[in-house]
Scaffold this active site. Structure first.
Site, PDB file in Angstrom:
ATOM      1  N   TYR A 135      -2.373  -0.239  10.290  1.00 25.62           N
ATOM      2  CA  TYR A 135      -2.392  -0.583   8.863  1.00 25.62           C
ATOM      3  C   TYR A 135      -1.103  -0.128   8.184  1.00 25.62           C
ATOM      4  O   TYR A 135      -0.477  -0.892   7.435  1.00 25.62           O
ATOM      5  CB  TYR A 135      -3.600   0.053   8.190  1.00 25.62           C
ATOM      6  CG  TYR A 135      -3.752  -0.317   6.735  1.00 25.62           C
ATOM      7  CD1 TYR A 135      -4.319  -1.530   6.366  1.00 25.62           C
ATOM      8  CD2 TYR A 135      -3.318   0.538   5.731  1.00 25.62           C
ATOM      9  CE1 TYR A 135      -4.448  -1.885   5.026  1.00 25.62           C
ATOM     10  CE2 TYR A 135      -3.447   0.196   4.392  1.00 25.62           C
ATOM     11  CZ  TYR A 135      -4.013  -1.016   4.046  1.00 25.62           C
ATOM     12  OH  TYR A 135      -4.125  -1.363   2.717  1.00 25.62           O
ATOM     13  N   SER A 139       0.850  -1.188   0.000  1.00 27.14           N
ATOM     14  CA  SER A 139       0.000   0.000   0.000  1.00 27.14           C
ATOM     15  C   SER A 139       0.884   1.235   0.000  1.00 27.14           C
ATOM     16  O   SER A 139       1.982   1.233   0.568  1.00 27.14           O
ATOM     17  CB  SER A 139      -0.891   0.024   1.245  1.00 27.14           C
ATOM     18  OG  SER A 139      -1.577   1.261   1.362  1.00 27.14           O
TER      19      SER A 139
END
Length: 279
Positions: A159, A146
């Site tokens: 995250y 990501s």
């Protein structure tokens, strides 16, 4: 090399295959004629993806419900894949969840998220890759990262930390495969803003104009693999690659120039960052 791997009769394993990018990858690879081993914890939706993959052209697509955070379950997934098909040509460690939290909160969420996002990748690599190396076939290992693992924006530290770790794991894997002279290559998929089950929990929600559909990410991934890219950095309809590059360069600049952590969001650096982006 992509045409030798992503082709009729070759075998792909995809985790997080029930929804989003994983499902889109399953259907695209099915269209290429690949046999599929699909894993997820969402049993009904996983079975539906396997059925859709067969309809899209896969000679064989099996659904194997798997918690990727459970090492024994991932070992069982690998055993099922190798016993059924004799080998694996493409491994996509894609399963992820998004709910984590800040550094000072939600320890249970942190553990659950790390089990899936980080340990799911490590488990997949360690369960599959030694067997893939031993088989001696060319192949791909694709780990889904990501942009938040690179620029680490404030808001969801768990995250960000998990995806930063996936980046490091994948870079190290690429190096190890290269120094071993393996016919496998590792690749880090870095999606942009993508309309998936993680980002749109309401099934009736409409895709925002700025987001890509999951299949656009997969098509971009396939093009990147064909070029031999390690970092497959996806744009979206809102953020062009050049802007991503500048944000990432600014982030590493915090270290080089000893700016405050996350200076992009620091009030004393708002104007400097804006000028940098406009240059």
């Amino acid at each position: 090399m992509a045409d030798d791997i992503i082709t009729t009769g070759k075998v792909a394993v995809i985790t997080g295959a029930a929804r989003g990018i994983g499902r889109a990858a399953a259907l695209r690879l099915a269209e290429k004629g690949m046999k599929l081993v699909l894993a997820d914890v969402v049993g009904g939706e996983l079975a539906a993806t396997a059925s859709a993959a067969k309809a899209a052209g896969s000679p064989e697509a099996i659904a194997v419900p798997t918690d990727v955070g459970d090492r024994a379950a991932v070992e069982a997934l690998a055993t099922a894949a190798f016993e059924r098909f004799g080998g694996v040509d493409l491994l996509m460690n894609n399963a992820a969840i998004g709910e984590g939290g800040g550094v000072l909160e939600n320890p249970d969420n942190w553990r659950k998220l790390m089990d899936v996002n980080l340990w799911g990748v490590v488990n997949g690599v360690q369960a599959f890759v030694p067997r893939m190396i031993e088989a001696g076939r060319p192949g791909y290992v694709i780990n889904t990262g990501s942009k938040q693992g690179i620029t680490t924006p404030p808001g969801n530290a768990a995250y960000n930390a998990s995806k930063a770790a996936v980046k490091v794991v994948t870079e190290q894997l690429a190096h190890e495969l290269r120094t071993r002279g393996s016919r496998l290559t590792a690749h880090l998929l870095i999606p942009g803003w993508t309309f998936t089950g993680m980002t749109a929990s309401d099934p009736a929600a409409q895709k925002p104009d700025g987001a890509w559909h999951a299949v656009e990410v997969v098509d971009f991934m396939l093009a990147g693999l064909a070029k031999g890219d390690f970092y497959i950095l996806c744009p979206d309809n809102e953020t062009p690659r050049r802007l991503d590059e500048k944000r990432m360069a600014w982030a590493i600049g915090d270290v080089i120039y000893n700016r405050p952590a996350l200076s992009r969001w620091h009030p004393d650096y708002n104007d400097a960052f804006a000028r940098y982006i406009e240059e």
